[in-house]
Write a protein that holds these residues in place. Structure first.
Motif, PDB file in Angstrom:
ATOM      1  N   GLN A 112      62.649  -1.924  -9.319  1.00 32.26           N
ATOM      2  CA  GLN A 112      62.828  -3.247  -9.702  1.00 32.26           C
ATOM      3  C   GLN A 112      62.457  -4.257  -8.508  1.00 32.26           C
ATOM      4  O   GLN A 112      62.855  -3.935  -7.287  1.00 32.26           O
ATOM      5  CB  GLN A 112      64.135  -3.626 -10.262  1.00 32.26           C
ATOM      6  CG  GLN A 112      65.308  -3.291  -9.211  1.00 32.26           C
ATOM      7  CD  GLN A 112      66.407  -4.009  -9.593  1.00 32.26           C
ATOM      8  OE1 GLN A 112      66.872  -5.148  -9.561  1.00 32.26           O
ATOM      9  NE2 GLN A 112      67.256  -3.290 -10.384  1.00 32.26           N
ATOM     10  N   MET A 114      62.266  -8.419  -6.836  1.00 30.80           N
ATOM     11  CA  MET A 114      63.371  -9.452  -6.829  1.00 30.80           C
ATOM     12  C   MET A 114      62.996 -10.461  -7.903  1.00 30.80           C
ATOM     13  O   MET A 114      63.849 -10.996  -8.526  1.00 30.80           O
ATOM     14  CB  MET A 114      62.913 -10.235  -5.619  1.00 30.80           C
ATOM     15  CG  MET A 114      63.736  -9.586  -4.443  1.00 30.80           C
ATOM     16  SD  MET A 114      63.024 -10.538  -2.755  1.00 30.80           S
ATOM     17  CE  MET A 114      63.748 -12.085  -2.856  1.00 30.80           C
ATOM     18  N   ALA A 117      64.944  -9.230 -10.821  1.00 31.71           N
ATOM     19  CA  ALA A 117      66.345  -9.701 -10.892  1.00 31.71           C
ATOM     20  C   ALA A 117      66.340 -11.218 -11.104  1.00 31.71           C
ATOM     21  O   ALA A 117      67.471 -11.599 -11.679  1.00 31.71           O
ATOM     22  CB  ALA A 117      66.949  -9.468  -9.497  1.00 31.71           C
ATOM     23  N   LEU A 118      65.498 -12.111 -10.618  1.00 29.45           N
ATOM     24  CA  LEU A 118      65.643 -13.458 -10.732  1.00 29.45           C
ATOM     25  C   LEU A 118      65.308 -13.827 -12.310  1.00 29.45           C
ATOM     26  O   LEU A 118      66.018 -14.660 -12.936  1.00 29.45           O
ATOM     27  CB  LEU A 118      64.715 -14.230  -9.829  1.00 29.45           C
ATOM     28  CG  LEU A 118      65.023 -14.135  -8.336  1.00 29.45           C
ATOM     29  CD1 LEU A 118      64.045 -15.093  -7.579  1.00 29.45           C
ATOM     30  CD2 LEU A 118      66.220 -14.889  -8.240  1.00 29.45           C
TER      31      LEU A 118
END
Lengths: 263, 632
Positions: A112, A114, A117-118
């Motif tokens: 994954q 960033m 995740a955001l």
């Protein structure tokens, strides 16, 4: 047995300044073996592990894993090839929780970014789920010792034996083929040590890992190792089964010193 | 020679007689040492100029000014500290009493003798040359504009009185002392926050309250101070009562449950209750933050906007220092990149290159540039560790400022004159944010703070966040466990840089101008202090740190609530940091992990208490319960 050994080390030298820590060492491990590396203090056992896991650059020699050279790779690349290790002086991520310790070591098996995740993408959520589940599965290998409320405890509050177990769990979570265990039962009491010896056997028999371990506790070595390699002053002075090695006069001398000769 | 002399009480025959010590059975060495430290501290405070500069600021109208308070608080603290004793298990704990009061009084009197010496010294010698504050004004304050002899005598007396109070705090129960301390702090806070409370009461159209609270000279009036203190005490009493009843209910409730529930069940319900209460709390905070600025005056909005700018910076630095453990002492570089990029791109006054872009467009480019600078600074730095890394980042922080100031680039950045005339922010034709409208700036800042909080929160609980924490904990092991430490650290740098550039971009639109000296090294240090003070690696902690430090004391170039302290804020920052490192190194609000650790202890204690109670039930309430500490 496969034709190519899983780990093949030829002519390994590691030199620190004037100290020849590893001197012309040849070493092979076949898939599914448990090999014990023993030797007196300062024999170069941990340096040997460090060289395999990429923490120390060999001065000379070849290290090949599944037929491909490991030389010049960063430690994290070697881990992603499938070699995991534990440390003699337990080195957990002390301020992270037990579960996070085994989640972070799946880093090289996950992808994954960033952005995921955001934005909380589906990929992020499914992967987090898998990472968490895999972490719990690995911790479950040690019974209930590292599960339940322990998941969210910081690693620093664990007992000594549990820290050792968590180190092994963290190595398992990297999904390796070969695990290097550096004195896994050091500092444990006889009961804990016997239990962990059984678990190391299970690691190979049920989980299918190949294992190289450094150990000072000879009962553990006797119980689980297929082969034993004895190091002294960076050289392999004996190889063979535990029975063969323990009868070897050179080994006895290395362990007990000159006085053994007289008796 | 006699070993028993050192431990007279452990062999005492009667517990009561042994545990109470005689009045003069003091640890004289400790008292003298404390007195000496206190004397040094008092003289230092006096000579730092605080009493003189703060004298005009009244706290409680006719009787107490901030200047005198600065000379009174330290004896209280030191004499309390002198009486602190570790209670060791298995050793006799002494009963507190007159001895502690006397010890505090002695320490306080000895310490304030330092001020006596100062009074005598100032009357006889003149060394104003090195010591600016060695002045008649200070003398006037020290002897209350009366005779020198009064001044010389009265300070030890005051010291003895405050010291007796400080030492006496050990005699009362924890609740009473805690309530007293909180009441005192509330009165102090109410007095010091005069400007904000006035501002707030104007916003809510209840000026009557602030008119009643404060006298003409900004201090609390006598009756108001008493009412505030009583209110604080009432609130504390309410809290204690609630806690008692909750504890009783908890113990009784769990005892009535028929079968012992599984450990996980219990902890899950505890967590669920905790979480829902937390969510409710968050919702309230968010609502307050969104609505409150509407009621605030210019002054408070301006102040909160400054706090918000530092929250942004602190959150960015928190990713680098708190999560990834990279001690970056040059974080101001990213602040500068954000500020200058927006200035050059939006201002018509930019010398060489002046596209006069809208602010949001400029922000986008500022983010990109900051990310690039983060990569550029990060790439050489991340191969280093510890002290070396800190020194190099310090250097890069300065390099950016010096480049902005340099002749070489003055064609673009205008050197020391800076770039002025930066227009405000056009929010897509809906509204305009300008520096002279602090409320609009505050909303802009809040919006970006929300983004920064979201980003920090999401990243912390993700693959990269865990990698950062692993790098912080043990970089070598992290690498062996498969973490690509180089890219993880670079990502931390870039993320932190982008968040810092937000703050710079807002600053230049808010102030309307940027100058190289706004990006001095002290800014980096202050942001770092905010992060450490608040609690490294913890988002609420970092926010609390920014609110407390920047809001109350003020930033490096921004005034805070206590404008009187403006000259001393760096001094106070330093003192707070030292105290924090010694006493509470995990920060104001420790991260969740630490709290969990404490929580587990509490649960274990609960379990133990319950077992104890059950054992008592089984034995018919036999004598075993004295160890629980219940009063008969």
């Amino acid at each position: 047995m496969s034709s190519v050994p899983m780990l093949e080390i030829t002519g390994l030298h590691v030199v620190f300044g004037g100290l020849h820590a590893i001197n012309d060492l040849d070493f092979t491990v076949d898939e599914g073996e448990i090999v014990a590396v023993i030797g007196p203090n300062g024999a170069g056992k941990t340096t040997f592990f460090n060289a395999i896991s990429g923490m120390v650059k060999p001065t000379e020699g070849q290290i090949a894993f599944e037929g491909r050279s490991l030389l010049g790779l960063d430690p994290n690349k070697i881990t992603s090839r499938g070699i995991a290790r534990t440390f003699q002086n337990v080195r957990l991520f002390a301020n992270m929780t037990v579960l996070e310790n085994v989640m972070v070591s799946q880093h090289c098996r996950t992808g994954q970014r960033m952005v995921d995740a955001l934005l909380q993408t589906r990929r992020f959520r499914t992967e987090e789920e898998q990472v968490r589940a895999r972490g719990k599965e690995v911790l479950g290998f040690f019974g209930t010792r590292l599960t339940g409320y322990r998941f969210d405890q910081p690693a620093s509050v664990l007992s000594y034996a549990n820290r050792r177990r968590l180190e092994i769990a963290r190595a398992m979570a990297t999904s390796p083929k070969l695990i290097l265990l550096d004195e896994p039962v050091a500092g444990m009491n006889p009961v804990e040590s016997a239990e962990l010896t059984g678990l190391i056997g299970k690691l190979r028999d049920e989980m299918g890992y190949t294992i190289v371990l450094i150990e000072h506790d000879m009962s553990v070595v006797r119980d689980i190792s297929d082969r034993v390699v004895v190091l002294d002053h960076g050289e392999a002075i004996a190889r063979g089964t535990y029975a063969e090695v323990s009868a070897n006069p050179q080994v006895i001398e290395a362990y007990l010193g000159q006085s053994a000769k007289g008796s | 020679m006699t070993v028993t002399g050192d431990f007279p009480t452990t062999q005492g025959t009667s517990a009561d007689a042994a545990s109470r010590r005689r009045l003069l059975d003091q640890d004289w060495q400790k008292l003298v040492r404390a007195g000496g430290i206190l004397a040094l501290g008092q003289v230092f405070i006096a000579l730092s100029g605080m009493p003189v500069n703060f004298d005009r600021r009244l706290l409680i109208d006719p009787i107490l000014s901030l200047g005198y308070l600065s000379l009174i608080w330290l004896p209280l603290v030191v004499s309390y500290w002198v009486g602190r004793e570790q209670v060791l298990e298995g050793m006799t704990a002494y009963a507190r009493g007159g001895r502690d009061v006397l010890a505090g009084a002695i320490a306080g009197a000895l310490g304030n003798a330092g001020l006596t010496l100062l009074v005598v010294g100032i009357t006889h010698f003149d060394i104003r040359d090195p010591l600016v504050n060695w002045s008649p004004q200070l003398l006037a304050i020290l002897h209350f504009e009366e005779s020198v002899w009064l001044g010389a005598v009265i300070w030890p007396v005051i010291g003895a009185a405050t010291g007796a109070l400080g030492g006496g705090m050990h005699c009362a129960s924890t609740r009473i002392t805690r309530t007293a301390v909180i009441a005192g702090l509330t009165v102090f806070g109410a007095a010091v926050l005069e400007s904000v409370i006035t501002d707030l009461s104007q916003g809510f159209h209840i000026e009557a309250v602030s008119d009643w609270l404060y006298g003409p000279k900004r201090g609390l009036t006598y009756p108001a101070a008493i009412v505030v203190a009583v209110a604080a005490i009432a609130v504390m009493a309410g809290i204690w009562a609630y806690r008692d009843s909750a504890m009783r209910a908890g113990l009784v409730g769990s005892r009535q449950s028929p079968a012992a529930p599984g450990e996980s069940d219990r902890s899950r319900t505890v967590w669920r209750r905790f979480i829902s209460r937390r969510l409710l709390g968050y919702a309230l905070v968010i609502a307050a933050v969104v609505v409150l600025p509407l009621f605030l005056g210019r002054l408070t909005n301006e102040l909160l906007a400054n706090v918000g700018l530092f929250i942004l910076l602190a959150l960015g630095l928190n990713i680098i220092v708190g999560l990834a453990g990279i001690l970056d002492l040059g974080y101001v570089a990213f602040f500068a990149v954000g500020g200058y990029s927006v200035a050059v791109l939006t201002s018509p006054g930019s010398p060489r290159f002046s596209p006069e872009m809208p602010w949001f467009g400029a922000l986008f480019i500022a983010m990109l540039l900051a990310g690039l600078v983060g990569l550029f600074i990060g790439a050489p730095v991340i191969r280093m560790r510890g002290d070396y890394l800190a020194v190099v980042t310090l250097g890069f922080g300065e390099i950016i400022r010096i480049l902005l100031l340099s002749d070489w680039l003055s064609g673009t950045f205008n050197g020391a004159q800076g770039i002025t005339n930066i227009p405000g922010v056009e929010v897509f034709g809906l509204a305009t944010v300008r520096g002279f409208e602090p409320r609009s700036v505050l909303y802009l800042v809040l919006f970006f703070c929300a983004i920064a909080i979201y980003v920090s929160w999401r990243l912390e609980n993700s693959r990269i966040g865990r990698a950062w924490m692993a790098v912080r904990e043990d970089e070598t092991v992290a690498e062996v466990m498969g973490v690509d430490t180089v890219s993880a650290k670079l990502m931390a740098f870039v993320t932190g840089a982008v968040l810092g550039s937000f703050s710079g971009a807002i600053l230049s639109a808010k102030v309307g101008s940027v100058f190289p000296h706004s990006f001095a090294i002290i800014v980096s240090i202050v942001i770092l202090v905010v992060v450490i003070f608040g609690g490294m690696g913890n988002i609420p902690g970092v926010i609390a740190g920014a609110v407390v430090l920047i809001g109350v004391l003020g930033g490096p170039n921004q005034p805070g609530l206590l404008q009187e302290f403006a000259e001393y804020k760096i001094l106070i920052y330093g003192a707070l940091l030292v105290w924090m490192m010694l006493q509470r190194s995990e920060g104001l609000i420790p991260s969740v992990r630490r709290a969990q650790e404490l929580h587990i202890d509490e649960m274990n204690q609960d379990a133990w208490l319950r077992a104890q109670a059950e054992a008592d039930d089984a034995t018919g309430g036999g004598g075993g319960n004295s160890s629980v500490g219940e009063q008969p």
